[in-house]
Write a protein that holds these residues in place. Structure first.
Motif, mmCIF file in Angstrom:
data_model
loop_
_atom_site.group_PDB
_atom_site.id
_atom_site.type_symbol
_atom_site.label_atom_id
_atom_site.label_comp_id
_atom_site.label_asym_id
_atom_site.label_seq_id
_atom_site.Cartn_x
_atom_site.Cartn_y
_atom_site.Cartn_z
ATOM 1 N N THR A 262 37.000 -1.164 21.435
ATOM 2 C CA THR A 262 38.468 -1.013 20.759
ATOM 3 C C THR A 262 38.305 -0.041 19.873
ATOM 4 O O THR A 262 38.059 -0.167 19.333
ATOM 5 C CB THR A 262 39.554 -2.045 20.850
ATOM 6 N N MET A 297 39.407 14.013 22.878
ATOM 7 C CA MET A 297 39.344 12.579 24.149
ATOM 8 C C MET A 297 40.607 12.983 24.492
ATOM 9 O O MET A 297 41.610 13.838 24.430
ATOM 10 C CB MET A 297 40.269 12.129 22.597
ATOM 11 N N ALA A 301 45.285 10.068 27.372
ATOM 12 C CA ALA A 301 44.705 8.295 26.438
ATOM 13 C C ALA A 301 45.788 8.198 25.148
ATOM 14 O O ALA A 301 45.180 6.711 24.465
ATOM 15 C CB ALA A 301 43.362 8.411 26.257
ATOM 16 N N LEU A 302 45.817 9.925 24.635
ATOM 17 C CA LEU A 302 46.264 9.321 22.964
ATOM 18 C C LEU A 302 47.841 8.718 22.850
ATOM 19 O O LEU A 302 48.472 9.632 23.919
ATOM 20 C CB LEU A 302 45.895 10.420 22.689
ATOM 21 N N THR A 328 47.286 7.103 18.625
ATOM 22 C CA THR A 328 46.269 5.580 18.165
ATOM 23 C C THR A 328 45.704 5.535 19.383
ATOM 24 O O THR A 328 46.111 6.406 20.486
ATOM 25 C CB THR A 328 47.081 5.136 18.353
ATOM 26 N N LEU A 329 44.813 5.010 19.610
ATOM 27 C CA LEU A 329 43.648 4.731 21.400
ATOM 28 C C LEU A 329 44.511 3.514 20.923
ATOM 29 O O LEU A 329 43.487 2.571 20.281
ATOM 30 C CB LEU A 329 42.646 5.171 21.090
ATOM 31 N N GLU A 330 44.302 3.095 22.644
ATOM 32 C CA GLU A 330 45.838 1.032 22.471
ATOM 33 C C GLU A 330 45.100 0.902 23.667
ATOM 34 O O GLU A 330 45.291 -0.188 24.204
ATOM 35 C CB GLU A 330 46.944 1.535 22.933
ATOM 36 N N TYR A 333 37.868 0.419 26.225
ATOM 37 C CA TYR A 333 36.997 1.897 26.892
ATOM 38 C C TYR A 333 35.866 1.377 27.428
ATOM 39 O O TYR A 333 35.287 0.331 26.033
ATOM 40 C CB TYR A 333 37.758 2.772 26.250
ATOM 41 N N ILE A 347 36.515 7.280 28.271
ATOM 42 C CA ILE A 347 38.336 7.214 28.365
ATOM 43 C C ILE A 347 38.813 8.373 29.318
ATOM 44 O O ILE A 347 38.616 9.625 28.916
ATOM 45 C CB ILE A 347 38.054 8.340 26.752
#
Length: 362
Positions: A262, A297, A301-302, A328-330, A333, A347
């Motif tokens: 995370t 990325m 996913a962002l 943010t990456l919530e 993964y 991701i």
């Protein structure tokens, strides 16, 4: 140490207010920490041995704030050698005023290792990061930078430790991430009084998990007083024995257990890029340069946010045209692979290499 200052609690009632009274923790080994203001002879350290102190943490150097571009403790070599001659275990610490900058944290660690080697601190010894000034506003980003420093110390063959004072970490650091990665590697300062203390008042041990060393006094026969509550400095223990198996920086992928990462920070979108018809975000601190696009990325996913991590109602990227963008990456993964300082996660169905310090791995 460079104390900024951790003002003490003046009464037992106030101690209870701060949640500092616990039971069941006992003193293991008493010790001190020293800088250029203290002595460096065998006679000096023998005087502390005579009052029951058996380890010494020596300032190696520092960078940032009053330390300038790079300060080196001119007494460090003699202090380490002569403390060792008296039978005291030794470790080192480095003042790191890098805030939430991953690049600066990495450079600070380089300097710390260099200073440790020049001071004759043996591989396998502890090097503590002294982090008590200049923190950024975001706990997650500060913690990522701290872990970047600690990971680099680990990768160099030393054992990382984190030093600060309790009110500072409450405001600026996520100790749970440090504890998850490096258990029993905290060195925390909290004082009951500024008066002389010959021995640690263990009934007032601060209520924190994973504390290895408690700095209980700034006036213990004229120096900082410390007590080891877990293990020892044991300079002969390999560094890899200090990291938890699920988070250990390692090339060993023999475990069949699936781990997940995370990411809790707010990250700058340094730039957006298009690859084979799909859009990707890039943070140059977080991404690991590789020969193809795998440090990109997937944009799906962002989550676009403001700099404080608040989700924007408009999730359309603007391409940084005169406006800084954040994300943010919530999710959780899947970890595909990991090395000493990096982790490959999946991701949106794609493999992405990241700096491991950004991740919490479970």
């Amino acid at each position: 140490m460079n104390k900024l200052k951790r003002w003490v609690v003046a009464s037992i009632g106030a101690v209870a207010f701060f949640g500092a009274v616990i039971t069941g923790v006992s003193a293991n080994t008493n010790g001190i920490d020293v800088a250029s203001y203290q002595g460096d002879t065998t006679q000096y350290f023998s005087s502390f041995k005579q009052v029951g102190d058996n380890f010494t943490m020596v300032k190696l150097g520092g960078r940032g704030g009053d330390e300038g571009a790079h300060y080196v403790n001119p007494k460090a070599y003699n202090q380490i050698v002569n403390a060792d001659k008296t039978g005291m275990q030794t470790g080192g610490y480095f003042w790191g005023q890098f805030g939430d900058s991953v690049a600066e944290a990495s450079y600070h660690a380089q300097l710390a290792v260099q200073d440790a080697q020049n001071a004759g601190l043996a591989k396998g010894s502890y090097i503590a990061l002294d982090y008590e000034a200049g923190a950024g506003a975001n706990k997650a980003n500060n913690t990522t930078a701290i872990l970047t420093f600690m990971d680099a110390i680990y990768a160099a063959g030393y054992k990382p430790m984190f030093y600060s004072y309790t009110s500072y970490v409450e405001s600026f650091v996520d100790l749970s991430r440090i504890n998850a990665r490096y258990p029993n590697a905290l060195w925390l300062a909290w004082y009951l009084t500024t008066a002389h203390q010959a021995t640690p008042p263990m009934q007032y041990f601060p209520n924190y998990y994973n504390v290895k060393i408690w700095q209980y006094a700034d006036n213990h026969y004229g120096v900082d007083g410390n007590v080891m509550v877990v293990g020892s400095l044991d300079n002969d223990t390999p560094a890899e024995n200090t990291a938890k198996p699920s988070n250990r920086p390692s090339d060993d992928q023999s475990s069949n257990k699936t781990h997940y990462a995370t990411f809790s920070g707010v990250y700058v979108a340094d730039y957006w890029t298009k690859w084979y018809g799909s859009y990707y975000g890039v943070n140059v601190d977080m991404g690991i340069p590789v020969i193809d696009y795998n440090n990109y990325m997937p944009i799906s996913a962002l989550t676009l946010t403001d700099k404080y991590g608040h989700k924007l109602s408009n999730q359309t990227i603007k391409g940084n045209n005169g406006q800084q963008e954040y994300f943010t990456l919530e999710g959780e993964y899947k970890v595909l692979s990991q090395t000493a300082t990096s982790v490959q996660v999946e991701i949106a169905g794609e493999p992405v290499w990241m700096m491991k310090s950004f991740a919490t791995i479970k």
